[in-house]
Write a protein that holds these residues in place. Structure first.
Motif, mmCIF file in Angstrom:
data_model
loop_
_atom_site.group_PDB
_atom_site.id
_atom_site.type_symbol
_atom_site.label_atom_id
_atom_site.label_comp_id
_atom_site.label_asym_id
_atom_site.label_seq_id
_atom_site.Cartn_x
_atom_site.Cartn_y
_atom_site.Cartn_z
ATOM 1 N N THR A 65 28.299 43.533 -7.881
ATOM 2 C CA THR A 65 27.489 43.364 -6.675
ATOM 3 C C THR A 65 26.067 43.881 -6.883
ATOM 4 O O THR A 65 25.156 43.473 -6.172
ATOM 5 N N MET A 110 23.826 41.093 -7.599
ATOM 6 C CA MET A 110 23.499 40.321 -6.402
ATOM 7 C C MET A 110 22.395 41.003 -5.603
ATOM 8 O O MET A 110 21.449 40.343 -5.138
ATOM 9 N N TYR A 111 22.507 42.323 -5.440
ATOM 10 C CA TYR A 111 21.475 43.044 -4.689
ATOM 11 C C TYR A 111 20.131 43.007 -5.417
ATOM 12 O O TYR A 111 19.070 42.920 -4.790
ATOM 13 N N THR A 155 27.013 35.240 -9.505
ATOM 14 C CA THR A 155 27.748 36.429 -9.044
ATOM 15 C C THR A 155 28.821 36.037 -8.047
ATOM 16 O O THR A 155 29.963 36.556 -8.080
ATOM 17 N N ASP A 156 28.490 35.105 -7.168
ATOM 18 C CA ASP A 156 29.466 34.631 -6.186
ATOM 19 C C ASP A 156 30.647 33.958 -6.887
ATOM 20 O O ASP A 156 31.816 34.176 -6.512
ATOM 21 N N ILE A 210 22.566 34.944 -7.823
ATOM 22 C CA ILE A 210 23.455 35.089 -6.662
ATOM 23 C C ILE A 210 24.603 34.089 -6.760
ATOM 24 O O ILE A 210 25.772 34.425 -6.480
#
Length: 386
Positions: free
Chosen positions: A2, A5-6, A374-375, A371
């Motif tokens: 995560t 993603m951040y 990562t998803d 993103i």
């Protein structure tokens, strides 16, 4: 996982802010006097996985291991360098070729000047601009299209010995001199004079509380109520490119006369001024002191060494006639000149902005891919048990 993603989200936000800066530059590609901005990115926070060491007697050193969490917008900088000259054909349109700003504001700001060191702070009430779209309006004041008057030094007449124009050292709005009947009944110019304090002070003076009106002559009948002199009108206005002296032909008397000198404001750090919008800046925190100068460093030639010197009051108990110097006129404008009949063009480089826009778009796109990936990885992790 995560964390990636951040980091990508931080990158999206930063690239969007950069796109706002680019969009503003492109929107102002034809705005006179506009100074382009640029974004400077900086890395966000880091997490250390392991520390570094210099080594010991038995093992060598190692570097720290760190993971970053995206980017932030570090600063938005302004490029205050001089733009190109655009011809407009209007005699009172002016451009500063070099450092400095025109100083504009309302007519009452000069009331706050007293010739003391505090004037350094009082000057900051004036707005600064690089756009010299000026003209003399119906009230005889040199004004921009927003109704803000232009500050400088007024001519107080002609020295009979040298035949040269004399000037007041009071920083005031530039305006036409008055005109009225002379001793022989013919029209003559009514020049402003340097203000003196106390009994017999000239009500037609330049400076604090006497800037807005030029009143009846000293030889008017006793008891006559002070009334404004009508402003003279002028034709064939010109601006001297080396000194900023404005001259013209008085329509009432036919004389070729000097009206005043345009002053410029100079700050310690021009890139540190605060943008107010509408082509105005303020000398706030980060800009340093705002000082007054003349084009080409011509102050001493004009007899102006100090600003507002004659306006200052003697200390309590001192001789009323004791001179007070005021603030020294800055000499750092020798390399600045004024170009009349045109304005400064925008500093936006359209080719560079489009290139930056493409790079920003690709950077934004790359962060969206982080993103998306990562998803997908999180989805696979959730579905591992199936």
């Amino acid at each position: 996982m995560t964390g990636a993603m951040y980091a990508a989200i931080a990158g999206l936000r930063t690239h969007m802010q950069n796109l706002n800066v680019i969009g503003n530059n492109v929107a102002n590609v034809n705005t006179y006097g506009y100074k382009a901005s640029r974004s400077v990115f900086r890395t966000s926070i880091y997490t250390s996985l392991s520390g570094g060491s210099d080594g010991t007697n038995t093992v060598g050193g190692k570097n720290p291991s760190q993971i970053g969490y995206g980017a932030n917008l570090g600063s938005v900088d302004i490029d205050m360098s001089t733009g190109n000259y655009a011809v407009t054909g209007k005699a009172m349109d002016m451009m500063i070729d070099g450092d400095g700003f025109f100083m504009v504001g309302d007519k009452t700001i000069s009331d706050g000047f007293d010739g003391s060191a505090d004037d350094v702070n009082a000057f900051t009430a004036l707005n600064l601009t690089r756009v010299g779209n000026f003209e003399f309006k119906a009230d005889g004041y040199l004004t921009n299209n927003d109704g803000q008057v232009v500050y400088g030094f007024l001519c107080t007449g002609i020295d009979p010995t040298t035949g040269k124009a004399t000037f007041s050292d009071q920083l005031v709005p530039i305006r036409y001199p008055g005109v009225g009947a002379g001793a022989n009944g013919e029209l003559e110019l009514k020049w402003p004079t340097t203000r003196a304090e106390g009994a017999g002070a000239d009500p037609n003076a330049v400076g604090k509380l006497h800037d807005a009106l030029q009143t009846v002559a000293a030889d008017a009948p006793a008891g006559t109520e002070a009334e404004p002199w009508p402003k003279a009108t002028f034709n064939g206005l010109t601006v001297d490119e080396k000194t900023g002296i404005i001259s013209g032909t008085c329509a009432e008397t036919g004389e070729q006369v000097v009206i005043g000198i345009v002053a410029i404001g100079m700050v310690t750090n021009p890139n540190g001024v605060t943008n107010l919008g509408s082509n105005y800046y303020k000398a706030g925190e980060g800009a340093g002191n705002l000082s007054v100068a003349l084009f080409g460093g011509a102050g001493e030639d004009m007899g102006i060494t100090y600003v507002n010197g004659e306006l200052a009051q003697a200390p309590d108990g001192a001789d009323a006639a004791a001179p007070v110097d005021g603030l020294r006129l800055r000499k750092g404008a020798k390399n600045a000149s004024i170009l009349s009949g045109g304005l400064e063009m925008s500093k936006t480089d359209l080719a560079q902005e489009i290139s930056q826009m493409i790079l920003t778009q690709r950077g934004y796109q790359a962060n969206t891919r982080i993103i998306t990936v990562t998803d997908s990885m999180l989805e696979e992790l959730v579905n591992m048990k199936r």
